[in-house]
Design a protein around this motif. Structure first.
Motif, PDB file in Angstrom:
ATOM      1  N   GLY A  85    -101.626  26.592 -10.300  1.00 48.65           N
ATOM      2  CA  GLY A  85    -101.855  27.531 -11.390  1.00 48.65           C
ATOM      3  C   GLY A  85    -103.176  27.355 -12.104  1.00 48.65           C
ATOM      4  N   ARG A  86    -104.128  26.712 -11.456  1.00 50.70           N
ATOM      5  CA  ARG A  86    -105.422  26.480 -12.105  1.00 50.70           C
ATOM      6  C   ARG A  86    -106.556  27.145 -11.324  1.00 50.70           C
ATOM      7  NH1 ARG A  86    -106.591  20.702 -12.462  1.00 50.70           N
ATOM      8  NH2 ARG A  86    -108.106  21.286 -14.067  1.00 50.70           N
ATOM      9  N   LYS A  87    -106.301  28.367 -10.862  1.00 49.80           N
ATOM     10  CA  LYS A  87    -107.357  29.134 -10.219  1.00 49.80           C
ATOM     11  C   LYS A  87    -108.528  29.316 -11.181  1.00 49.80           C
ATOM     12  CE  LYS A  87    -104.340  31.923  -7.246  1.00 49.80           C
ATOM     13  NZ  LYS A  87    -103.882  33.298  -6.940  1.00 49.80           N
ATOM     14  N   ARG A  88    -109.701  29.428 -10.624  1.00 45.35           N
ATOM     15  CA  ARG A  88    -110.882  29.522 -11.481  1.00 45.35           C
ATOM     16  C   ARG A  88    -110.802  30.725 -12.409  1.00 45.35           C
ATOM     17  NH1 ARG A  88    -115.457  27.092 -12.290  1.00 45.35           N
ATOM     18  NH2 ARG A  88    -114.954  25.565 -10.695  1.00 45.35           N
TER      19      ARG A  88
ATOM     20  N   ALA B  58    -115.821  25.605 -16.825  1.00 45.86           N
ATOM     21  CA  ALA B  58    -114.389  25.935 -16.868  1.00 45.86           C
ATOM     22  C   ALA B  58    -113.700  24.940 -17.785  1.00 45.86           C
ATOM     23  CB  ALA B  58    -113.783  25.884 -15.472  1.00 45.86           C
ATOM     24  N   VAL B  59    -112.501  25.295 -18.232  1.00 47.34           N
ATOM     25  CA  VAL B  59    -111.689  24.392 -19.033  1.00 47.34           C
ATOM     26  C   VAL B  59    -110.560  23.850 -18.167  1.00 47.34           C
ATOM     27  CG1 VAL B  59    -112.254  25.494 -21.213  1.00 47.34           C
ATOM     28  CG2 VAL B  59    -110.298  26.317 -19.898  1.00 47.34           C
ATOM     29  N   VAL B  60    -109.905  22.796 -18.633  1.00 45.87           N
ATOM     30  CA  VAL B  60    -108.840  22.173 -17.846  1.00 45.87           C
ATOM     31  C   VAL B  60    -107.593  23.051 -17.812  1.00 45.87           C
ATOM     32  CG1 VAL B  60    -107.266  20.207 -17.718  1.00 45.87           C
ATOM     33  CG2 VAL B  60    -109.685  19.841 -18.235  1.00 45.87           C
ATOM     34  N   ASN B  61    -107.183  23.543 -18.975  1.00 51.77           N
ATOM     35  CA  ASN B  61    -105.968  24.342 -19.074  1.00 51.77           C
ATOM     36  C   ASN B  61    -106.304  25.814 -19.271  1.00 51.77           C
ATOM     37  OD1 ASN B  61    -103.959  22.150 -19.113  1.00 51.77           O
ATOM     38  ND2 ASN B  61    -104.960  21.592 -21.036  1.00 51.77           N
ATOM     39  N   PRO B  62    -105.505  26.713 -18.695  1.00 47.18           N
ATOM     40  CA  PRO B  62    -105.723  28.143 -18.956  1.00 47.18           C
ATOM     41  C   PRO B  62    -105.607  28.432 -20.449  1.00 47.18           C
ATOM     42  CG  PRO B  62    -104.198  27.828 -17.135  1.00 47.18           C
ATOM     43  CD  PRO B  62    -104.407  26.485 -17.750  1.00 47.18           C
ATOM     44  N   PRO B  63    -106.529  29.174 -21.017  1.00 49.77           N
ATOM     45  CA  PRO B  63    -106.438  29.516 -22.446  1.00 49.77           C
ATOM     46  C   PRO B  63    -105.193  30.356 -22.736  1.00 49.77           C
ATOM     47  CG  PRO B  63    -108.633  29.969 -21.582  1.00 49.77           C
ATOM     48  CD  PRO B  63    -107.751  29.695 -20.405  1.00 49.77           C
TER      49      PRO B  63
ATOM     50  N   THR C 236    -102.421  33.709 -19.101  1.00 51.12           N
ATOM     51  CA  THR C 236    -101.615  32.507 -19.369  1.00 51.12           C
ATOM     52  C   THR C 236    -100.284  32.573 -18.627  1.00 51.12           C
ATOM     53  OG1 THR C 236    -102.576  32.562 -21.599  1.00 51.12           O
ATOM     54  CG2 THR C 236    -100.851  30.959 -21.182  1.00 51.12           C
ATOM     55  N   GLN C 237     -99.601  33.713 -18.726  1.00 58.30           N
ATOM     56  CA  GLN C 237     -98.337  33.869 -18.001  1.00 58.30           C
ATOM     57  C   GLN C 237     -98.557  33.875 -16.490  1.00 58.30           C
ATOM     58  OE1 GLN C 237     -99.312  35.892 -20.637  1.00 58.30           O
ATOM     59  NE2 GLN C 237     -97.505  36.738 -21.685  1.00 58.30           N
ATOM     60  N   TRP C 238     -99.629  34.533 -16.048  1.00 64.05           N
ATOM     61  CA  TRP C 238     -99.901  34.598 -14.607  1.00 64.05           C
ATOM     62  C   TRP C 238    -100.162  33.206 -14.037  1.00 64.05           C
ATOM     63  CZ3 TRP C 238    -104.105  38.884 -15.506  1.00 64.05           C
ATOM     64  CH2 TRP C 238    -103.466  40.086 -15.880  1.00 64.05           C
ATOM     65  N   ALA C 239    -100.856  32.364 -14.798  1.00 64.39           N
ATOM     66  CA  ALA C 239    -101.137  31.013 -14.320  1.00 64.39           C
ATOM     67  C   ALA C 239     -99.845  30.232 -14.124  1.00 64.39           C
ATOM     68  CB  ALA C 239    -102.053  30.288 -15.309  1.00 64.39           C
ATOM     69  N   LEU C 240     -98.904  30.370 -15.062  1.00 67.60           N
ATOM     70  CA  LEU C 240     -97.625  29.681 -14.930  1.00 67.60           C
ATOM     71  C   LEU C 240     -96.850  30.211 -13.728  1.00 67.60           C
ATOM     72  CD1 LEU C 240     -95.377  27.784 -15.868  1.00 67.60           C
ATOM     73  CD2 LEU C 240     -94.637  29.577 -17.462  1.00 67.60           C
ATOM     74  N   ALA C 241     -96.769  31.532 -13.587  1.00 68.01           N
ATOM     75  CA  ALA C 241     -96.052  32.117 -12.454  1.00 68.01           C
ATOM     76  C   ALA C 241     -96.692  31.690 -11.136  1.00 68.01           C
ATOM     77  CB  ALA C 241     -96.043  33.644 -12.576  1.00 68.01           C
ATOM     78  N   ASP C 242     -98.015  31.665 -11.102  1.00 65.04           N
ATOM     79  CA  ASP C 242     -98.730  31.249  -9.904  1.00 65.04           C
ATOM     80  C   ASP C 242     -98.422  29.797  -9.567  1.00 65.04           C
ATOM     81  OD1 ASP C 242    -100.879  31.941  -7.896  1.00 65.04           O
ATOM     82  OD2 ASP C 242    -101.860  30.236  -8.867  1.00 65.04           O
TER      83      ASP C 242
END
Length: 408
Positions: free
Chosen positions: A20-23, A34-39, A74-80
């Motif tokens: 879940g940490r796509k660029r 880039a940052v470590v966690n999705p904003p 943010t939600q997409w990163a978690l689902a991914d």
């Protein structure tokens, strides 16, 4: 953090860090860093570039801005991330609770006139959904004994469209033969849905074991800190598309702030599962030596019901298990639980803190009154959710509880 090229399969802990940490989730277009966690993207309105862009529309998949109800980065990163952790899944849909995920998933795959078979040791809200709520929509449901594959096969009829599984079973923790049950279902064209909250895909990759849809309460192990409510459903296409469309019909959406908390919890889930499972096994072994205990219902424990199947199919466990008292009444059990200082009294589980609640095994099942191999006991049980405390401290707390239980 990378959009990783194909290569050797990563280990579980590494996948939890990278998933879940796509660029595009952790950087701004046009920038080099880039940052470590999705904003945390808080937005109800998503803007279009121009009128032509509006007319063109957006694909109904994660990663495309449309409207806040379909989520954002943010939600997409978690689902991914959850999809990446579930071998065989093409997508994941998020829900505001585990029960919402179960209800919406069942409504997505069933229609009026259909029949659902539901395992007899299923989570109580799932049973209520199956036997009460779905009935309002002309869908029938029947419980089946998960420990009898032949009887299960005989129950499948022309109207049977789905089977609801849970492994191990709720409260009494029986382990069933999921590959055998799902093979029977698939051979008859029946979809298999599993509540996989206990083990998560790290301990039980459900789709690889034949399930079509895997549902989790992210409130538990993924969140891990008792501060959020959320659920998920993961599946391959085209099944996940049916779940997504039903979720959109029903307006299901999760908060980006809660999604960020779930992503934070996800990163340490492997460590927490290993620690709580290890401590739970130590506590279960100690309980098995107590004369006050008739049975310890913990599939990780050698000699416990279902241990052989657990060894065969599972790569890990968790801190949730139960035990049955041998000679006790309700007042004695209450004295035990009330004397505990390190175990809170409360529902839910999977957090960093240990919990204890009473339950009565006999009414849990309609087809099999006791877990296999147990024919004695008071009929009174206690469910423990083991947290991150030291095992010796929890054992000492339970020892005080037993002393209080025996006091008159």
């Amino acid at each position: 953090m990378t959009d990783r090229e194909d290569g050797p399969e990563l280990g579980k802990a590494t996948r939890l860090v990278e998933a879940g940490r796509k660029r595009e989730w952790v950087s701004t277009p046009g920038t080099k860093g880039a940052v470590v966690n999705p904003p945390v993207w808080r937005a109800s309105t998503h803007l279009y570039e121009n009128s032509e862009d509006l007319v063109g529309g957006r694909p109904n998949e994660d990663g495309h801005f449309y409207y806040g109800r379909r989520g954002g980065p943010t939600q997409w990163a978690l689902a991914d991330a959850l999809t990446e952790l579930e071998p065989g899944a093409d997508g994941t849909e998020l829900f505001p609770s585990g029960v919402a995920a179960l209800a919406c998933t069942l409504m997505a795959v069933l229609r009026p006139g259909d029949e659902l078979l539901v395992t007899d040791n299923v989570y109580e809200p799932t049973r209520n959904i199956a036997l009460s709520m779905l009935r309002q929509f002309g869908i029938t449901a029947r419980p089946f004994d998960p420990l009898d594959p032949d009887a299960f096969a005989a129950m499948i009829g022309e109207k049977t469209k789905a089977v609801m599984l849970e492994n191990p079973g709720s409260l009494t923790l029986e382990v069933c033969d999921i590959p055998a049950l799902t093979a029977i279902a698939r051979d008859r064209g029946v979809l298999s849905i599993i509540d996989n909250t206990w083990a998560t895909p790290l301990g039980f990759p459900a789709l690889q074991h034949g399930c079509d849809i895997t549902v989790m309460s992210l409130t538990k192990h993924v969140g891990g800190h008792s501060d959020l409510m959320m659920g998920s459903a993961s599946a391959a296409k085209p099944v996940i598309n049916r779940v997504r469309r039903q979720a959109q019909f029903m307006g299901q959406v999760v908060s980006p702030d809660d999604a960020a908390l779930a992503l934070r919890g996800l990163r340490t889930m492997s460590l927490r599962l290993e620690r709580t499972a290890s401590t739970a096994l130590a506590v279960a072994q100690w309980l098995s030596s107590r004369t006050e205990v008739a049975a310890v219902l913990c599939p990780m424990l050698p000699g416990a019901p279902g241990h052989e199947l657990w060894q065969r199919d599972f790569a890990g466990g968790c801190g949730l298990f139960s035990f049955v008292l041998k000679d006790a009444d309700i007042a004695a059990r209450a004295r035990l639980i009330d004397a505990l200082e390190l175990f809170g009294i409360g529902f839910s589980w999977g957090g960093f803190e240990s919990l204890a609640i009473p339950f009565d095994p006999a009414p849990v099942h309609t087809l099999r009154p006791w877990p296999p191999g147990i024919d004695e006991g008071s009929g009174l049980g206690v469910r423990l959710s083991i947290g991150l405390e030291d095992a010796d401290d929890l054992i000492g707390d339970l020892d005080r509880g037993f002393a209080a239980m025996g006091a008159t």
